[in-house]
Design a protein around this motif. Structure first.
Motif, PDB file in Angstrom:
ATOM      1  N   GLU A 179       0.850  -1.189   0.000  1.00 13.37           N
ATOM      2  CA  GLU A 179       0.000   0.000   0.000  1.00 13.37           C
ATOM      3  C   GLU A 179       0.879   1.229   0.000  1.00 13.37           C
ATOM      4  O   GLU A 179       1.851   1.309   0.746  1.00 13.37           O
ATOM      5  N   LEU A 180       0.533   2.171  -0.839  1.00 12.73           N
ATOM      6  CA  LEU A 180       1.130   3.500  -0.863  1.00 12.73           C
ATOM      7  C   LEU A 180       0.000   4.484  -0.607  1.00 12.73           C
ATOM      8  O   LEU A 180      -1.051   4.396  -1.246  1.00 12.73           O
ATOM      9  N   THR A 181       0.219   5.421   0.317  1.00 12.18           N
ATOM     10  CA  THR A 181      -0.828   6.399   0.609  1.00 12.18           C
ATOM     11  C   THR A 181      -0.226   7.717   1.075  1.00 12.18           C
ATOM     12  O   THR A 181       0.855   7.736   1.670  1.00 12.18           O
ATOM     13  N   ASP A 182      -0.936   8.782   0.804  1.00 15.07           N
ATOM     14  CA  ASP A 182      -0.584  10.083   1.366  1.00 15.07           C
ATOM     15  C   ASP A 182      -1.721  10.583   2.256  1.00 15.07           C
ATOM     16  O   ASP A 182      -1.814  11.752   2.551  1.00 15.07           O
ATOM     17  N   GLU A 183      -2.568   9.680   2.682  1.00 16.51           N
ATOM     18  CA  GLU A 183      -3.735   9.909   3.533  1.00 16.51           C
ATOM     19  C   GLU A 183      -4.947  10.460   2.771  1.00 16.51           C
ATOM     20  O   GLU A 183      -6.038  10.454   3.275  1.00 16.51           O
ATOM     21  N   LYS A 184      -4.741  10.922   1.536  1.00 17.92           N
ATOM     22  CA  LYS A 184      -5.875  11.360   0.704  1.00 17.92           C
ATOM     23  C   LYS A 184      -6.128  10.379  -0.427  1.00 17.92           C
ATOM     24  O   LYS A 184      -7.254  10.238  -0.883  1.00 17.92           O
ATOM     25  N   VAL A 185      -5.059   9.752  -0.872  1.00 16.23           N
ATOM     26  CA  VAL A 185      -5.131   8.774  -1.960  1.00 16.23           C
ATOM     27  C   VAL A 185      -4.448   7.502  -1.480  1.00 16.23           C
ATOM     28  O   VAL A 185      -3.403   7.566  -0.835  1.00 16.23           O
ATOM     29  N   THR A 186      -5.046   6.372  -1.793  1.00 15.18           N
ATOM     30  CA  THR A 186      -4.454   5.086  -1.420  1.00 15.18           C
ATOM     31  C   THR A 186      -4.392   4.187  -2.641  1.00 15.18           C
ATOM     32  O   THR A 186      -5.390   3.996  -3.328  1.00 15.18           O
ATOM     33  N   LEU A 187      -3.196   3.671  -2.886  1.00 15.73           N
ATOM     34  CA  LEU A 187      -2.969   2.713  -3.963  1.00 15.73           C
ATOM     35  C   LEU A 187      -2.595   1.386  -3.319  1.00 15.73           C
ATOM     36  O   LEU A 187      -1.577   1.287  -2.628  1.00 15.73           O
TER      37      LEU A 187
ATOM     38  N   ILE B 156      -1.664  -2.506  -4.148  1.00 18.48           N
ATOM     39  CA  ILE B 156      -1.211  -3.381  -5.226  1.00 18.48           C
ATOM     40  C   ILE B 156      -1.210  -4.798  -4.673  1.00 18.48           C
ATOM     41  O   ILE B 156      -0.636  -5.063  -3.621  1.00 18.48           O
ATOM     42  N   TYR B 157      -1.852  -5.683  -5.415  1.00 21.33           N
ATOM     43  CA  TYR B 157      -2.022  -7.066  -4.989  1.00 21.33           C
ATOM     44  C   TYR B 157      -1.241  -8.013  -5.894  1.00 21.33           C
ATOM     45  O   TYR B 157      -0.681  -7.603  -6.912  1.00 21.33           O
ATOM     46  N   PHE B 158      -1.277  -9.262  -5.542  1.00 27.24           N
ATOM     47  CA  PHE B 158      -0.639 -10.322  -6.317  1.00 27.24           C
ATOM     48  C   PHE B 158      -1.109 -10.252  -7.780  1.00 27.24           C
ATOM     49  O   PHE B 158      -2.251  -9.893  -8.056  1.00 27.24           O
ATOM     50  N   HIS B 159      -0.217 -10.565  -8.698  1.00 19.87           N
ATOM     51  CA  HIS B 159      -0.477 -10.530 -10.143  1.00 19.87           C
ATOM     52  C   HIS B 159      -0.789  -9.116 -10.640  1.00 19.87           C
ATOM     53  O   HIS B 159      -1.551  -8.944 -11.593  1.00 19.87           O
ATOM     54  N   SER B 160      -0.240  -8.117  -9.987  1.00 18.47           N
ATOM     55  CA  SER B 160      -0.347  -6.711 -10.406  1.00 18.47           C
ATOM     56  C   SER B 160      -1.773  -6.171 -10.447  1.00 18.47           C
ATOM     57  O   SER B 160      -2.055  -5.195 -11.132  1.00 18.47           O
ATOM     58  N   ARG B 161      -2.678  -6.804  -9.721  1.00 18.06           N
ATOM     59  CA  ARG B 161      -4.014  -6.218  -9.570  1.00 18.06           C
ATOM     60  C   ARG B 161      -3.874  -5.051  -8.590  1.00 18.06           C
ATOM     61  O   ARG B 161      -2.987  -5.055  -7.739  1.00 18.06           O
ATOM     62  N   PHE B 162      -4.736  -4.066  -8.708  1.00 17.15           N
ATOM     63  CA  PHE B 162      -4.644  -2.917  -7.811  1.00 17.15           C
ATOM     64  C   PHE B 162      -5.997  -2.248  -7.630  1.00 17.15           C
ATOM     65  O   PHE B 162      -6.918  -2.436  -8.431  1.00 17.15           O
ATOM     66  N   ASP B 163      -6.067  -1.468  -6.572  1.00 16.40           N
ATOM     67  CA  ASP B 163      -7.203  -0.582  -6.310  1.00 16.40           C
ATOM     68  C   ASP B 163      -6.637   0.792  -6.028  1.00 16.40           C
ATOM     69  O   ASP B 163      -5.626   0.921  -5.322  1.00 16.40           O
ATOM     70  N   LEU B 164      -7.286   1.799  -6.551  1.00 13.53           N
ATOM     71  CA  LEU B 164      -6.881   3.177  -6.324  1.00 13.53           C
ATOM     72  C   LEU B 164      -8.072   3.912  -5.743  1.00 13.53           C
ATOM     73  O   LEU B 164      -9.129   3.988  -6.367  1.00 13.53           O
ATOM     74  N   GLY B 165      -7.896   4.444  -4.541  1.00 12.61           N
ATOM     75  CA  GLY B 165      -8.979   5.175  -3.894  1.00 12.61           C
ATOM     76  C   GLY B 165      -8.623   6.641  -3.717  1.00 12.61           C
ATOM     77  O   GLY B 165      -7.545   6.967  -3.230  1.00 12.61           O
ATOM     78  N   TYR B 166      -9.531   7.521  -4.140  1.00  6.78           N
ATOM     79  CA  TYR B 166      -9.333   8.957  -3.983  1.00  6.78           C
ATOM     80  C   TYR B 166     -10.687   9.640  -4.085  1.00  6.78           C
ATOM     81  O   TYR B 166     -11.631   9.105  -4.656  1.00  6.78           O
ATOM     82  N   LYS B 167     -10.758  10.847  -3.512  1.00  9.46           N
ATOM     83  CA  LYS B 167     -12.022  11.580  -3.523  1.00  9.46           C
ATOM     84  C   LYS B 167     -12.144  12.533  -4.702  1.00  9.46           C
ATOM     85  O   LYS B 167     -13.231  12.789  -5.179  1.00  9.46           O
ATOM     86  N   ASN B 168     -11.008  13.091  -5.135  1.00 10.43           N
ATOM     87  CA  ASN B 168     -11.085  14.016  -6.261  1.00 10.43           C
ATOM     88  C   ASN B 168      -9.815  13.970  -7.100  1.00 10.43           C
ATOM     89  O   ASN B 168      -8.783  13.465  -6.672  1.00 10.43           O
ATOM     90  N   GLN B 169      -9.921  14.498  -8.293  1.00 10.57           N
ATOM     91  CA  GLN B 169      -8.837  14.463  -9.268  1.00 10.57           C
ATOM     92  C   GLN B 169      -7.611  15.233  -8.792  1.00 10.57           C
ATOM     93  O   GLN B 169      -6.472  14.826  -9.055  1.00 10.57           O
ATOM     94  N   ILE B 170      -7.806  16.312  -8.073  1.00  8.25           N
ATOM     95  CA  ILE B 170      -6.676  17.119  -7.578  1.00  8.25           C
ATOM     96  C   ILE B 170      -5.825  16.292  -6.627  1.00  8.25           C
ATOM     97  O   ILE B 170      -4.593  16.301  -6.718  1.00  8.25           O
ATOM     98  N   ASP B 171      -6.463  15.566  -5.704  1.00 14.80           N
ATOM     99  CA  ASP B 171      -5.731  14.709  -4.774  1.00 14.80           C
ATOM    100  C   ASP B 171      -4.972  13.618  -5.524  1.00 14.80           C
ATOM    101  O   ASP B 171      -3.821  13.329  -5.219  1.00 14.80           O
ATOM    102  N   LYS B 172      -5.618  13.033  -6.518  1.00 12.84           N
ATOM    103  CA  LYS B 172      -4.985  11.979  -7.310  1.00 12.84           C
ATOM    104  C   LYS B 172      -3.750  12.528  -8.028  1.00 12.84           C
ATOM    105  O   LYS B 172      -2.684  11.899  -8.013  1.00 12.84           O
ATOM    106  N   GLU B 173      -3.870  13.672  -8.649  1.00  6.94           N
ATOM    107  CA  GLU B 173      -2.739  14.251  -9.369  1.00  6.94           C
ATOM    108  C   GLU B 173      -1.592  14.603  -8.429  1.00  6.94           C
ATOM    109  O   GLU B 173      -0.424  14.379  -8.761  1.00  6.94           O
ATOM    110  N   ALA B 174      -1.900  15.120  -7.245  1.00  4.37           N
ATOM    111  CA  ALA B 174      -0.863  15.450  -6.262  1.00  4.37           C
ATOM    112  C   ALA B 174      -0.144  14.187  -5.784  1.00  4.37           C
ATOM    113  O   ALA B 174       1.080  14.185  -5.613  1.00  4.37           O
ATOM    114  N   PHE B 175      -0.904  13.122  -5.576  1.00  2.00           N
ATOM    115  CA  PHE B 175      -0.322  11.849  -5.155  1.00  2.00           C
ATOM    116  C   PHE B 175       0.663  11.336  -6.197  1.00  2.00           C
ATOM    117  O   PHE B 175       1.800  10.973  -5.881  1.00  2.00           O
ATOM    118  N   PHE B 176       0.262  11.327  -7.460  1.00  3.41           N
ATOM    119  CA  PHE B 176       1.143  10.807  -8.501  1.00  3.41           C
ATOM    120  C   PHE B 176       2.314  11.743  -8.787  1.00  3.41           C
ATOM    121  O   PHE B 176       3.377  11.289  -9.234  1.00  3.41           O
TER     122      PHE B 176
END
Length: 91
Positions: free
Chosen positions: A45-53, A55-75
């Protein structure tokens, strides 16, 4: 679930944070990102407390965020941490 995630980059960043980051409980913290792995090491898990990524076995993943601005800042943080590796490779 988004498909624009570079899983290899995220895993590289996870390793950088694990190696260089400050231990805070069961997580490591480095340059605005927390990194944590499951007990078996198959999921991270990678997180900045606003966005959480997650990553699971076989490169499956979930990305959680509330808005695009938070997502862009995280990346942006992810890219900056990954750039540290690239600048080290040039040395």
């Amino acid at each position: 679930m988004s498909t624009d995630i570079d899983i290899r980059q995220a895993l590289r960043v996870f390793q950088i944070i694990a190696d260089k980051g400050e231990q805070r409980g069961n997580r490591h913290y480095f340059k605005g990102i927390y990194a944590m792995s499951g007990f078996d090491g198959y999921d991270v898990e990678l997180t900045d407390e606003k966005v959480t990524l997650n990553i699971y076995f076989h490169s499956r993943f979930d990305l959680g965020y509330k808005n695009q601005i938070d997502k862009e800042a995280f990346f942006e943080k992810i890219n900056k941490i990954d750039a540290l590796r690239k600048s080290k490779d040039k040395s």
